[in-house]
Design a protein around this motif. Sequence first.
Motif, PDB file in Angstrom:
ATOM      1  N   PRO A   1      26.216 -30.579  -5.322  1.00  0.00           N
ATOM      2  CA  PRO A   1      26.230 -29.362  -6.593  1.00  0.00           C
ATOM      3  C   PRO A   1      26.327 -27.997  -5.901  1.00  0.00           C
ATOM      4  CG  PRO A   1      24.136 -30.418  -6.142  1.00  0.00           C
ATOM      5  CD  PRO A   1      25.142 -30.970  -4.924  1.00  0.00           C
ATOM      6  N   PHE A   2      26.405 -28.170  -4.544  1.00  0.00           N
ATOM      7  CA  PHE A   2      26.935 -26.910  -3.501  1.00  0.00           C
ATOM      8  C   PHE A   2      28.910 -26.494  -3.465  1.00  0.00           C
ATOM      9  CE2 PHE A   2      27.653 -23.791  -0.238  1.00  0.00           C
ATOM     10  CZ  PHE A   2      27.284 -22.525  -0.667  1.00  0.00           C
ATOM     11  N   LEU A   3      29.235 -27.721  -3.493  1.00  0.00           N
ATOM     12  CA  LEU A   3      30.757 -28.132  -3.756  1.00  0.00           C
ATOM     13  C   LEU A   3      30.800 -27.410  -4.824  1.00  0.00           C
ATOM     14  CD1 LEU A   3      31.944 -30.805  -1.206  1.00  0.00           C
ATOM     15  CD2 LEU A   3      32.412 -28.174  -1.352  1.00  0.00           C
ATOM     16  N   ILE A   4      30.035 -27.808  -6.078  1.00  0.00           N
ATOM     17  CA  ILE A   4      30.971 -27.515  -7.000  1.00  0.00           C
ATOM     18  C   ILE A   4      30.571 -26.458  -7.610  1.00  0.00           C
ATOM     19  CG2 ILE A   4      30.292 -28.235  -9.638  1.00  0.00           C
ATOM     20  CD1 ILE A   4      29.042 -30.665  -8.980  1.00  0.00           C
ATOM     21  N   LEU A   5      29.423 -25.513  -7.494  1.00  0.00           N
ATOM     22  CA  LEU A   5      29.488 -24.282  -7.493  1.00  0.00           C
ATOM     23  C   LEU A   5      30.868 -23.353  -7.066  1.00  0.00           C
ATOM     24  CD1 LEU A   5      27.662 -21.492  -7.967  1.00  0.00           C
ATOM     25  CD2 LEU A   5      26.609 -21.711  -6.001  1.00  0.00           C
ATOM     26  N   GLU A   6      31.141 -23.828  -5.512  1.00  0.00           N
ATOM     27  CA  GLU A   6      31.752 -23.217  -4.728  1.00  0.00           C
ATOM     28  C   GLU A   6      33.619 -23.522  -5.803  1.00  0.00           C
ATOM     29  OE1 GLU A   6      32.541 -22.304  -0.443  1.00  0.00           O
ATOM     30  OE2 GLU A   6      31.241 -24.188  -0.281  1.00  0.00           O
ATOM     31  N   TYR A   7      33.502 -24.817  -5.143  1.00  0.00           N
ATOM     32  CA  TYR A   7      35.207 -24.940  -6.074  1.00  0.00           C
ATOM     33  C   TYR A   7      34.982 -24.296  -7.690  1.00  0.00           C
ATOM     34  CZ  TYR A   7      36.022 -29.145  -3.668  1.00  0.00           C
ATOM     35  OH  TYR A   7      36.618 -29.417  -2.292  1.00  0.00           O
ATOM     36  N   GLY A   8      34.099 -24.091  -8.147  1.00  0.00           N
ATOM     37  CA  GLY A   8      33.699 -23.534  -9.729  1.00  0.00           C
ATOM     38  C   GLY A   8      34.100 -22.484  -9.051  1.00  0.00           C
ATOM     39  N   VAL A   9      33.497 -21.200  -8.752  1.00  0.00           N
ATOM     40  CA  VAL A   9      33.912 -20.062  -8.851  1.00  0.00           C
ATOM     41  C   VAL A   9      35.135 -19.546  -8.388  1.00  0.00           C
ATOM     42  CG1 VAL A   9      32.565 -17.729  -7.550  1.00  0.00           C
ATOM     43  CG2 VAL A   9      31.051 -19.433  -8.704  1.00  0.00           C
ATOM     44  N   GLY A  10      35.829 -20.697  -6.914  1.00  0.00           N
ATOM     45  CA  GLY A  10      36.946 -20.469  -6.392  1.00  0.00           C
ATOM     46  C   GLY A  10      37.501 -20.550  -7.978  1.00  0.00           C
ATOM     47  N   TYR A  11      37.488 -21.439  -8.339  1.00  0.00           N
ATOM     48  CA  TYR A  11      38.977 -22.158  -9.687  1.00  0.00           C
ATOM     49  C   TYR A  11      39.097 -20.492 -10.554  1.00  0.00           C
ATOM     50  CZ  TYR A  11      41.207 -24.268 -13.240  1.00  0.00           C
ATOM     51  OH  TYR A  11      41.654 -24.110 -14.753  1.00  0.00           O
ATOM     52  N   ASN A  12      37.071 -20.122 -10.546  1.00  0.00           N
ATOM     53  CA  ASN A  12      37.245 -19.031 -11.948  1.00  0.00           C
ATOM     54  C   ASN A  12      38.354 -17.675 -11.967  1.00  0.00           C
ATOM     55  OD1 ASN A  12      35.976 -17.170 -14.243  1.00  0.00           O
ATOM     56  ND2 ASN A  12      35.432 -16.379 -12.021  1.00  0.00           N
ATOM     57  N   PHE A  13      38.357 -17.538 -10.549  1.00  0.00           N
ATOM     58  CA  PHE A  13      38.985 -16.559  -9.986  1.00  0.00           C
ATOM     59  C   PHE A  13      40.527 -16.667  -9.040  1.00  0.00           C
ATOM     60  CE2 PHE A  13      34.595 -15.137  -9.464  1.00  0.00           C
ATOM     61  CZ  PHE A  13      34.519 -13.671 -10.218  1.00  0.00           C
ATOM     62  N   LYS A  14      40.789 -18.030  -9.008  1.00  0.00           N
ATOM     63  CA  LYS A  14      41.666 -18.035  -8.037  1.00  0.00           C
ATOM     64  C   LYS A  14      42.546 -16.649  -7.302  1.00  0.00           C
ATOM     65  CE  LYS A  14      43.438 -21.569 -10.406  1.00  0.00           C
ATOM     66  NZ  LYS A  14      44.850 -22.374 -10.010  1.00  0.00           N
ATOM     67  N   SER A  15      41.459 -16.136  -6.099  1.00  0.00           N
ATOM     68  CA  SER A  15      42.261 -15.430  -5.765  1.00  0.00           C
ATOM     69  C   SER A  15      41.111 -15.255  -3.940  1.00  0.00           C
ATOM     70  CB  SER A  15      41.306 -14.216  -5.954  1.00  0.00           C
ATOM     71  OG  SER A  15      40.990 -13.595  -6.358  1.00  0.00           O
ATOM     72  N   SER A  16      41.456 -15.106  -3.234  1.00  0.00           N
ATOM     73  CA  SER A  16      41.458 -15.356  -2.153  1.00  0.00           C
ATOM     74  C   SER A  16      39.591 -15.416  -1.901  1.00  0.00           C
ATOM     75  CB  SER A  16      41.598 -13.761  -1.331  1.00  0.00           C
ATOM     76  OG  SER A  16      41.387 -12.078  -1.470  1.00  0.00           O
TER      77      SER A  16
ATOM     78  N   LEU B   1      33.032 -26.247 -16.365  1.00  0.00           N
ATOM     79  CA  LEU B   1      33.056 -27.124 -15.911  1.00  0.00           C
ATOM     80  C   LEU B   1      33.280 -28.839 -16.638  1.00  0.00           C
ATOM     81  CD1 LEU B   1      31.648 -26.069 -12.473  1.00  0.00           C
ATOM     82  CD2 LEU B   1      33.852 -26.348 -12.571  1.00  0.00           C
ATOM     83  N   ASN B   2      32.277 -28.701 -17.663  1.00  0.00           N
ATOM     84  CA  ASN B   2      31.997 -29.646 -18.353  1.00  0.00           C
ATOM     85  C   ASN B   2      32.925 -30.287 -18.831  1.00  0.00           C
ATOM     86  OD1 ASN B   2      29.079 -30.349 -17.099  1.00  0.00           O
ATOM     87  ND2 ASN B   2      28.669 -29.392 -18.904  1.00  0.00           N
ATOM     88  N   SER B   3      33.304 -29.171 -19.184  1.00  0.00           N
ATOM     89  CA  SER B   3      34.579 -29.453 -20.236  1.00  0.00           C
ATOM     90  C   SER B   3      36.026 -30.202 -20.217  1.00  0.00           C
ATOM     91  CB  SER B   3      35.845 -28.550 -21.076  1.00  0.00           C
ATOM     92  OG  SER B   3      36.226 -27.276 -20.434  1.00  0.00           O
TER      93      SER B   3
ATOM     94  N   ASP C   1      40.418 -31.922 -12.248  1.00  0.00           N
ATOM     95  CA  ASP C   1      38.214 -32.049 -12.801  1.00  0.00           C
ATOM     96  C   ASP C   1      37.878 -31.830 -11.580  1.00  0.00           C
ATOM     97  OD1 ASP C   1      36.316 -32.869 -13.107  1.00  0.00           O
ATOM     98  OD2 ASP C   1      37.224 -35.343 -13.916  1.00  0.00           O
ATOM     99  N   LEU C   2      37.303 -30.532 -11.232  1.00  0.00           N
ATOM    100  CA  LEU C   2      36.321 -29.658 -10.502  1.00  0.00           C
ATOM    101  C   LEU C   2      35.359 -30.682  -9.842  1.00  0.00           C
ATOM    102  CD1 LEU C   2      36.661 -26.534  -9.994  1.00  0.00           C
ATOM    103  CD2 LEU C   2      37.927 -27.773  -8.862  1.00  0.00           C
ATOM    104  N   ILE C   3      34.610 -31.318 -10.421  1.00  0.00           N
ATOM    105  CA  ILE C   3      33.167 -31.417 -10.582  1.00  0.00           C
ATOM    106  C   ILE C   3      33.675 -33.763 -10.398  1.00  0.00           C
ATOM    107  CG2 ILE C   3      31.322 -33.716 -11.336  1.00  0.00           C
ATOM    108  CD1 ILE C   3      31.212 -30.958 -13.683  1.00  0.00           C
ATOM    109  N   THR C   4      34.465 -34.014  -9.929  1.00  0.00           N
ATOM    110  CA  THR C   4      34.877 -35.662 -10.517  1.00  0.00           C
ATOM    111  C   THR C   4      35.919 -35.717  -8.414  1.00  0.00           C
ATOM    112  OG1 THR C   4      35.181 -36.503 -11.958  1.00  0.00           O
ATOM    113  CG2 THR C   4      36.377 -37.729 -10.743  1.00  0.00           C
ATOM    114  N   ASN C   5      36.391 -34.434  -8.858  1.00  0.00           N
ATOM    115  CA  ASN C   5      36.560 -33.723  -6.934  1.00  0.00           C
ATOM    116  C   ASN C   5      35.337 -34.002  -5.902  1.00  0.00           C
ATOM    117  OD1 ASN C   5      39.046 -34.483  -8.013  1.00  0.00           O
ATOM    118  ND2 ASN C   5      40.139 -32.098  -8.088  1.00  0.00           N
TER     119      ASN C   5
END
Length: 495
Positions: free
Chosen positions: A56-71, A416-418, A251-255
């Motif tokens: 769950p925490f990795l999904i959160l980090e990946y999701g927010v990181g992908y969302n901003f595509k920045s540092s 993320l679900n999409s 596919d961040l969740i599968t990753n």
Amino acid sequence: MADKNEWGSNLSFILAMIGSAVGLGNIWRYPYVLYSNGGGAFYIPYIVAILLMGIPFLILEYGVGYNFKSSFAKAARKINSKCEYLGWFLPVAVFMIMIYYSAILGWDGIYIILSFFKGWGVNPDAFFATTLLHSSESYMGLLDFIPVIAVAMLAGWVIIWFISHRDLEAGLGKVSKILVPALFIIMVIIVIFSLTLPGASIGLAELFNPDWSLLGHFEIWMAAFGQIVFSLSLGMSIAFTYASYTRDDADLITNTISIALANSLFENFAALGVFSILGYMSLQSGTAVSELVTQGTGLVFVVYPTVFNVLGQWAYVLGPLFFLTVYLAGLTSILSTIEPLSFSIQNKFGLSRSKTMTILIIVGACISMIYATAFGGTLLGFVDTFINQIALLFGVIVECIIFAWIFKAEKLIDFLNSKTKTITLGKWWLLIVKYILPIFISIIWIGGMFDVAHSGSFDQLNFTIASAILLLVATLIFTILPAKNPDWDNAEERV
């Protein structure tokens, strides 16, 4: 030509993230944690920790990181300008890990060479502590410089620079595709050989002998959650940064599931090898496994060389393979620890990736020379305890609050679900990242603070305070320095 901070493929991202997660802790920390926390019974809290916190925490980090595509620093500032300080706090703390990690990498580089002729002699313990490290618990040890360690560390820094200063895919992406599979293949060879040793079953019986009574103890659950925090590099801003480099079709969740599974398989496989060899050593020496088992540098640089001394001709094959595995594990992890600070500097000050990496590596290499002294080993233990038990866990707690509450994690669910073909997120995920995770990690953090305060020596407390001041001041400098990049305040969001 501008530097490209994007993975060339989804495979590059997965392998680089596995490389970051699979490190020295999988080889020298996890087997001891498994053994000392109920053996086979430990798997129950271990699996719960992966499902309840790791994924769950990795999904959160990946999701927010992908969302901003920045540092990390830029995203924290975008979420709330008051959060920029934390945005620099974690990357700087992780860079501090890189600096002392380079010393362990240097030690292991020396042992790769020594393993070809058992250069540690008949007393590996005395060789490591006295001959190699010149170990001293006195501040005066800082004046005793050890050239061979310095050279080995500098060789590691050159390798890191050679890989990191290139465009992301040409450097880290390409190397991850070579190093990570090689790491797994070599570990498989070592474990298969270890399982054939006389006495291997003695070690495995000790390892997996379940003590179900421990499941009712608070400590075993905290050990499991602590292991997952460290093993998957949770909250270190590495996962966030790597996700910001991903392509749009990821596919961040599968990753996430793939990375957590690979990391778990590696560390449990490593445990088989470690305890098979300890069982062999127990049979040969007549010493109980419980008296041989240890963790950290003692396992790698003392116990293993002791085993190789009595292994015969096979030691000249297994020894180099083992120390090469440790080196590759350390290298794949250390390469990830420079990325968050580097990307944040690129974003704020408009420097190229190549120039930023070169500057950071020169600065890191110079500072790391403090560990090439007789006091270096003692200092490394102090700083490692501070960073892992205090600084990073605090960062994870605050990161949970910023990402789950201020940013609002629910914004990520539909997006993320999409893109996933495995599990879908819902209210259960929000419950975990908003409530359960911050509470659990806060408990681990308080326990770590209590442990340092009560069991740490006077010198350790002094260096803990000094390390904290250094971290806080460096973070403040990066925060207050004026941005040179006109795009610093522009962070496009994808959800």
